[in-house]
Design a protein around this motif. Structure first.
Motif, short mmCIF file in Angstrom:
data_model
loop_
_atom_site.label_atom_id
_atom_site.label_comp_id
_atom_site.label_asym_id
_atom_site.label_seq_id
_atom_site.Cartn_x
_atom_site.Cartn_y
_atom_site.Cartn_z
N ALA A 1 -16.29 -5.04 0.41
CA ALA A 1 -15.33 -5.74 -0.43
C ALA A 1 -13.91 -5.30 0.25
CB ALA A 1 -15.45 -5.27 -1.80
N VAL A 2 -13.93 -4.13 0.60
CA VAL A 2 -12.56 -3.42 1.05
C VAL A 2 -12.26 -4.03 2.72
CG1 VAL A 2 -11.34 -1.29 2.12
CG2 VAL A 2 -12.56 -1.40 -0.27
N MET A 3 -13.25 -4.15 3.41
CA MET A 3 -13.22 -4.82 4.63
C MET A 3 -12.66 -6.15 4.64
SD MET A 3 -16.12 -3.18 7.24
CE MET A 3 -15.39 -4.13 8.34
N ARG A 4 -13.60 -6.84 3.65
CA ARG A 4 -13.04 -8.15 3.75
C ARG A 4 -11.80 -8.53 3.17
NH1 ARG A 4 -18.53 -10.20 1.61
NH2 ARG A 4 -19.67 -9.82 3.34
N PHE A 5 -11.36 -7.84 2.20
CA PHE A 5 -9.95 -7.67 1.54
C PHE A 5 -8.73 -7.22 2.43
CE2 PHE A 5 -7.36 -5.93 -2.10
CZ PHE A 5 -6.65 -7.46 -2.30
N SER A 6 -9.16 -6.20 3.18
CA SER A 6 -8.24 -5.78 4.08
C SER A 6 -7.89 -6.67 5.39
CB SER A 6 -8.44 -4.52 4.58
OG SER A 6 -9.74 -4.49 5.48
N ARG A 7 -8.90 -7.24 5.85
CA ARG A 7 -8.82 -8.29 6.63
C ARG A 7 -7.93 -9.58 6.28
NH1 ARG A 7 -14.05 -7.74 8.96
NH2 ARG A 7 -15.04 -8.87 7.51
N ARG A 8 -8.13 -9.88 5.24
CA ARG A 8 -7.60 -11.20 4.33
C ARG A 8 -6.13 -10.36 4.17
NH1 ARG A 8 -9.53 -15.77 1.90
NH2 ARG A 8 -7.52 -16.87 1.39
N LEU A 9 -5.65 -9.38 4.02
CA LEU A 9 -4.49 -8.94 3.63
C LEU A 9 -3.68 -8.90 5.02
CD1 LEU A 9 -4.33 -5.89 1.16
CD2 LEU A 9 -3.05 -7.87 1.09
N ARG A 10 -4.17 -8.40 6.07
CA ARG A 10 -3.69 -8.26 7.32
C ARG A 10 -3.27 -9.83 7.80
NH1 ARG A 10 -2.80 -4.26 10.59
NH2 ARG A 10 -4.29 -2.66 9.31
N LEU B 1 -0.45 -12.04 -2.31
CA LEU B 1 -1.19 -10.99 -2.83
C LEU B 1 -0.90 -11.05 -4.61
CD1 LEU B 1 -3.41 -9.00 -3.26
CD2 LEU B 1 -1.84 -7.29 -2.55
N VAL C 1 -5.61 -0.03 -0.10
CA VAL C 1 -6.56 -0.84 0.50
C VAL C 1 -6.26 -0.31 2.18
CG1 VAL C 1 -7.56 -2.86 1.26
CG2 VAL C 1 -7.09 -2.32 -1.14
N ALA D 1 -10.47 -11.88 -2.04
CA ALA D 1 -10.72 -12.09 -0.54
C ALA D 1 -11.47 -13.42 -0.13
CB ALA D 1 -11.62 -11.01 0.05
#
Lengths: 144, 144
Positions: free
Chosen positions: A18-27, A116, B19, B142
């Motif tokens: 979840a964190v990986m996908r979320f951080s990618r999305r954020l970036r 966000l 995150v 995400a």
DNA sequence: TATTGTTATACTCTATAACTATA
DNA sequence: TATAGTTATAGAGTATAACAATA
């Protein structure tokens, strides 16, 4: 292996994904491409904790010193931080926000996190409360 | 701007910082350097959802198709996935886990997330419950 | 023409190792 | 010697643009 251990392993798995996908999305949601999220994170830390050395900043951001050097050089070039000699220790330098950076951080705070914030606004009050607590816990996990 | 909006903006700020640091920390904690976290994420998705096309996999992982092409090539080279022609649509290919990948995912599940699981184990039951809920919410954020 | 996937290219972020200057 | 910072170099991860094959 008890039940708690099994639960923890499963949670580690889910949380990591979840964190990986979320951080990618954020970036990828950055709109103002002139300042990256990494740069913003450094600026936010300086805003929050005040002037500090590159080494301290690297420690706060959990990156290695050479990585922070590059960030600081970029920020200095952009006129967002100043690098001044440490008053007593000639090896150190002090990184400080410029008025331009202060202004930018204040003025664009909402705009930058628009995506966000917009998504968060769609959540329930309870869900936001969970994320608020989770942010604190993740900060603890990342920092220790 | 009401109180909720202010809260949401502040939460967006805190959550983004937390995150980012957490994901950096996670990325650097890999022990088995032969398979990166990005590759593992793709393998986990295939494990969870079954065989699919590179395009679907890219959609799941929220990356662009060319990025996934590189991941798939690396995984195929490592013998962890197979690329076979789609039975009816000649443009598509089907990505599938190999027995070696299945075995690896199963056997190394605990070892791979050792750091995170260890850290999670230090938390209280309540904190883990918060993270469990947060993982779900972040997945939703995400994915939408 | 539209869709799927790949190739070509480039940029961001980060790391480790080696070097310089100062303590 | 030890510490702070930088430079040099490399690698992972991702993107956009252009291309080929198929529908």
């Amino acid at each position: 292996m008890g039940r708690t251990t099994l639960d923890t392993a499963a949670l580690a798995h889910e949380l990591r994904l979840a964190v990986m996908r979320f951080s990618r999305r954020l970036r990828n949601q950055r709109v103002d491409t002139s300042v990256t999220l990494t740069h913003l994170a450094a600026l936010s830390t300086l805003k929050q904790h005040g002037p500090m050395s590159p080494g301290e900043l690297a420690g706060h951001e959990r990156v290695q010193p050479p990585s922070m050097t590059r960030v600081v050089v970029a920020l200095e070039t952009a006129g967002l931080v100043t690098r001044t000699p440490h008053p007593t220790d000639g090896r150190q330098v002090v990184i400080e926000l410029t008025p331009a950076a202060e202004e930018m951080l204040t003025a664009e705070a909402q705009a930058r996190e628009a995506w966000l914030a917009g998504r968060l606004h769609e959540l329930t009050v309870e869900e936001r409360a969970v994320l608020r607590e989770a942010a604190e816990i993740m900060g603890k996990l990342a920092g220790g």
